[in-house]
Motif scaffolding. Structure first.
Motif, PDB file in Angstrom:
ATOM      1  N   LEU A 145      62.119  62.792   2.093  1.00 56.35           N
ATOM      2  CA  LEU A 145      60.789  62.271   1.778  1.00 56.35           C
ATOM      3  C   LEU A 145      60.044  63.347   1.002  1.00 56.35           C
ATOM      4  O   LEU A 145      60.257  64.537   1.230  1.00 56.35           O
ATOM      5  N   ALA A 197      46.603  70.218   8.154  1.00 56.51           N
ATOM      6  CA  ALA A 197      46.940  70.192   9.580  1.00 56.51           C
ATOM      7  C   ALA A 197      47.555  68.836   9.946  1.00 56.51           C
ATOM      8  O   ALA A 197      48.590  68.758  10.614  1.00 56.51           O
ATOM      9  N   ASN A 198      46.928  67.772   9.462  1.00 63.82           N
ATOM     10  CA  ASN A 198      47.460  66.430   9.747  1.00 63.82           C
ATOM     11  C   ASN A 198      48.820  66.231   9.100  1.00 63.82           C
ATOM     12  O   ASN A 198      49.736  65.673   9.714  1.00 63.82           O
ATOM     13  N   GLY A 217      51.616  67.821  11.039  1.00 66.43           N
ATOM     14  CA  GLY A 217      51.891  67.024  12.242  1.00 66.43           C
ATOM     15  C   GLY A 217      52.695  65.782  11.911  1.00 66.43           C
ATOM     16  O   GLY A 217      53.691  65.471  12.563  1.00 66.43           O
ATOM     17  N   MET A 218      52.278  65.075  10.863  1.00 63.79           N
ATOM     18  CA  MET A 218      52.973  63.819  10.553  1.00 63.79           C
ATOM     19  C   MET A 218      54.388  64.059  10.053  1.00 63.79           C
ATOM     20  O   MET A 218      55.309  63.334  10.436  1.00 63.79           O
ATOM     21  N   GLY A 246      56.488  64.736  13.005  1.00 66.19           N
ATOM     22  CA  GLY A 246      56.805  63.471  13.692  1.00 66.19           C
ATOM     23  C   GLY A 246      57.937  62.740  12.993  1.00 66.19           C
ATOM     24  O   GLY A 246      58.815  62.156  13.638  1.00 66.19           O
ATOM     25  N   LEU A 247      57.948  62.776  11.668  1.00 65.78           N
ATOM     26  CA  LEU A 247      59.029  62.131  10.911  1.00 65.78           C
ATOM     27  C   LEU A 247      60.339  62.899  11.087  1.00 65.78           C
ATOM     28  O   LEU A 247      61.400  62.299  11.267  1.00 65.78           O
ATOM     29  N   MET A 255      61.207  64.628  13.616  1.00 65.16           N
ATOM     30  CA  MET A 255      61.712  64.372  14.981  1.00 65.16           C
ATOM     31  C   MET A 255      62.511  63.077  15.028  1.00 65.16           C
ATOM     32  O   MET A 255      63.273  62.842  15.953  1.00 65.16           O
ATOM     33  N   ASN A 256      62.306  62.237  14.032  1.00 64.00           N
ATOM     34  CA  ASN A 256      63.035  60.980  13.956  1.00 64.00           C
ATOM     35  C   ASN A 256      64.101  61.001  12.848  1.00 64.00           C
ATOM     36  O   ASN A 256      64.501  59.954  12.338  1.00 64.00           O
ATOM     37  N   LYS A 316      64.110  62.354   9.721  1.00 59.48           N
ATOM     38  CA  LYS A 316      63.787  62.446   8.300  1.00 59.48           C
ATOM     39  C   LYS A 316      63.755  63.930   7.868  1.00 59.48           C
ATOM     40  O   LYS A 316      63.608  64.823   8.709  1.00 59.48           O
ATOM     41  N   GLN A 343      49.976  74.234  13.440  1.00 58.31           N
ATOM     42  CA  GLN A 343      50.828  73.038  13.357  1.00 58.31           C
ATOM     43  C   GLN A 343      52.242  73.429  12.917  1.00 58.31           C
ATOM     44  O   GLN A 343      53.228  72.892  13.425  1.00 58.31           O
ATOM     45  N   LEU A 364      53.756  75.255  16.144  1.00 55.70           N
ATOM     46  CA  LEU A 364      54.003  74.443  17.345  1.00 55.70           C
ATOM     47  C   LEU A 364      54.709  73.118  17.066  1.00 55.70           C
ATOM     48  O   LEU A 364      55.645  72.751  17.771  1.00 55.70           O
ATOM     49  N   ASP A 365      54.223  72.383  16.055  1.00 53.32           N
ATOM     50  CA  ASP A 365      54.787  71.041  15.826  1.00 53.32           C
ATOM     51  C   ASP A 365      56.179  71.132  15.200  1.00 53.32           C
ATOM     52  O   ASP A 365      57.073  70.379  15.575  1.00 53.32           O
ATOM     53  N   ASN A 409      60.076  73.238  17.640  1.00 54.24           N
ATOM     54  CA  ASN A 409      61.108  72.220  17.843  1.00 54.24           C
ATOM     55  C   ASN A 409      62.256  72.359  16.838  1.00 54.24           C
ATOM     56  O   ASN A 409      63.115  71.485  16.762  1.00 54.24           O
TER      57      ASN A 409
END
Lengths: 308, 271
Positions: A20, A50-51, A54-55, A58-59, A61-62, A64, A82, A85-86, A90
């Motif tokens: 992506l 920051a957002n 995070g997003m 999240g992608l 983690m799935n 992407k 972010q 930590l985000d 991980n």
């Protein structure tokens, strides 16, 4: 370098649906073809780093693999927590591509000059930091980022930088490239200052001093083995970086060589921005000159250490 | 402010939280007590998840963005069989998986590492975008604290969720009107709160956050709009169920909890 980087990301996206592309507020028309051909995988998300981190975490983690391009200072300073930590905690496969690494944005002042981006990112566990020396090296790097595990920060230079890398030197993330071998002095560098180091090495040769040049494109994880092997051959080591000497390449090399416990003592010097905010505007070159990140300064530092 | 009488199951949840605290003698107790009913209804009636396959691709996702409320989440996950119940009593011990804030991968069933506030909604946007890219129907629920909504990143995320019309993303707010220092209204006011969310493009529902039936009904009816994300503002009481903890800022986080305080908490629990 940036153009090559984005072209390579486009090619990756064409062959792999996990890829992506994200931008915050990039120049009009950035990767227009990508947007046209793969609109559902092209995101321009506004001035909200920051957002976005995070997003994309999240992608990731799935499954992407998001590539985020933005100005280096905003990808490293603004959303540090972010990223740490985000994404990094991980060990997620996000790729941060920072425009204007080093003094590229000299005329815009400290808000935009990425003089400590490497130091910030070095403090993050799991993070990989890569500063290619030219567009050709970038072309060799990007395909390797697809399957490489964990987060990566890629530091972009201004663009149009002279080509100093060679396809004869195989590129592998995490492996330093021995550009020249020397028995008197070792110059260690990252990113576009490789050109300065190579020029300095030629001048030193004219002065009867044999110097090696080690290109550390991957500042983290750093190639300890290569540093120790090359440093072992010489008496003088000089690091060169377009970055503060606090926490950057010089610090990373110092950590390696000070723990190596060589049987013979070494002389060591770091060339870079001292521990201050850049005081001048001007251009990338003028700022580098003001702080002595130049071929001449590498030569004089190396000679004075070698002869002292 | 909710005056809902707690049923037997809700009291059992709280008793289990106190059992954990009895071992650890530390934790965020009131911020966990205000979300018991929200988490209980989600895990018992709403979330399509499987403890046998925590990474099942079609599962609903739940993120506890207010990670300090993790005691309640841990109780719910243990009840669902994500890990043995005995692990609960090792909370915050050196080699437990259950730290004072929940961590992704380390704890089966935990979808994101949270604890620093203002992260969860953005991660949830990533989950919801993934569902759209993969043409999956799972829903993403993100539980935020009210104090957490003082973080600017929450509103960056709100703009983004609305832009992408993420109707299967549901923010839930634990609106207990208290934060660590004291009253939200005195530290940094959020009101008019529901109007803010509406202005950011969300469908807003408000509910008594301790009313099991009302929570069940509102959660069962999401999404409320084809093109908008939702926010469910749950009016709750911080410390709900143990009178001397209710709205008592000095208990937001406690360590070194004494035998006497433990006894008082067990006795204070609604019978």
């Amino acid at each position: 370098m940036r153009k090559t980087c984005l072209e390579e990301i486009y090619k990756l996206a064409k062959k792999d649906k996990r890829v992506l592309f994200f931008g915050s507020d990039l120049g009009a028309g950035t990767l227009e073809q990508f947007k046209k051909e793969m609109p559902d995988r092209y995101f321009m998300e506004g001035i909200s780093e920051a957002n976005i981190i995070g997003m994309i975490s999240g992608l990731a983690m799935n499954g992407k693999i998001p590539y985020l391009n933005g100005i280096a200072v905003f990808l490293t300073r603004r959303c540090h927590e972010q990223v740490l930590l985000d994404a990094a905690m991980n060990n997620l496969k996000i790729r941060l591509i920072g425009n204007g690494g080093g003094f590229v944005y000299a005329p815009l002042g400290s808000t935009h000059i990425a003089f400590e981006d490497i130091a910030i990112m070095r403090a993050i566990p799991n993070m990989t930091i890569i500063a290619p020396c030219d567009a050709d090296e970038m072309r060799r790097l990007i395909p390797q980022t697809l399957e490489y595990n964990g987060p990566i920060y890629i530091r972009l230079a201004k663009g149009g930088d002279p080509i100093v890398s060679s396809p004869e030197n195989p590129f592998e993330i995490g492996k330093a490239i021995k550009m020249k071998e020397g028995k008197d002095i070792l110059i260690i560098t990252t990113g576009i200052t490789l050109k300065l180091a190579l020029d300095a090495s030629n001048i030193l040769k004219d002065n009867g001093i044999d110097s090696g040049v080690l290109h550390i494109h991957t500042v983290k994880p750093i190639d300890k083995e290569a540093i120790i092997e090359e440093a072992n051959k010489v008496k003088v080591i000089v690091t060169v970086e377009e970055h503060t000497i606090t926490g950057g390449l010089g610090s990373a090399v110092a950590e390696v060589i000070s723990c190596a416990n060589f049987s013979e003592s070494k002389r060591f010097s770091m060339i870079g921005l001292p521990d201050i905010f850049p005081e001048k505007y001007g251009s990338q070159n003028s700022l580098m000159e003001f702080y002595g990140i130049t071929t001449d300064n590498i030569v004089s530092k190396a000679i004075s250490l070698f002869k002292s | 402010m909710s005056s809902m009488k707690l049923d037997k199951i809700s009291i059992e949840y709280r008793k289990e939280i106190l059992n954990i605290i009895n071992y650890s003698r530390r934790g965020h107790i009131p911020p966990s007590l205000s979300i018991v009913e929200i988490i209980r209804v989600l895990y018992e009636d709403i979330l399509n998840i499987s403890s046998k396959n925590p990474f099942w691709e079609d599962r609903d996702r739940f993120i506890l963005s207010k990670g300090h409320g993790c005691l309640t989440l841990y109780v719910a996950l243990a009840k669902k069989g994500f890990f043995p119940k005995e692990e609960l009593y090792r909370f915050c011990k050196s080699d437990t998986i259950l730290g004072g804030h929940p961590e992704y991968i380390k704890i089966p069933g935990v979808e994101a590492s949270t604890g620093s506030l203002g992260h969860g909604l953005s991660i949830g946007i990533g989950f919801a975008l993934n569902a759209r890219l993969e043409k999956k129907n799972y829903r993403t629920f993100v539980l935020l604290g009210d104090g957490e909504c003082q973080e600017g990143s929450v509103w960056e995320a709100a703009l983004c969720a609305s832009k992408h019309k993420l109707n299967r993303l549901i923010a839930i707010i634990d609106y207990n009107k208290m934060q660590c220092y004291g009253k939200i209204s005195e530290v940094l006011e959020l009101e008019p709160f529901s109007e803010k969310w509406r202005d950011f493009g969300f469908v807003v529902k408000e509910v008594d956050g301790h009313d099991i039936k009302a929570l069940r009904k509102v959660f069962q009816n999401v999404p409320f709009d084809d093109k908008k994300p939702s926010v469910i503002i749950c009016h709750t009481v911080k410390g709900k169920g143990i009178p001397f903890l209710e709205n008592n800022a000095s208990w937001h986080h406690k360590s070194g909890i004494s035998d006497e305080e433990m006894k008082k908490m067990f006795e204070g629990l609604e019978k």
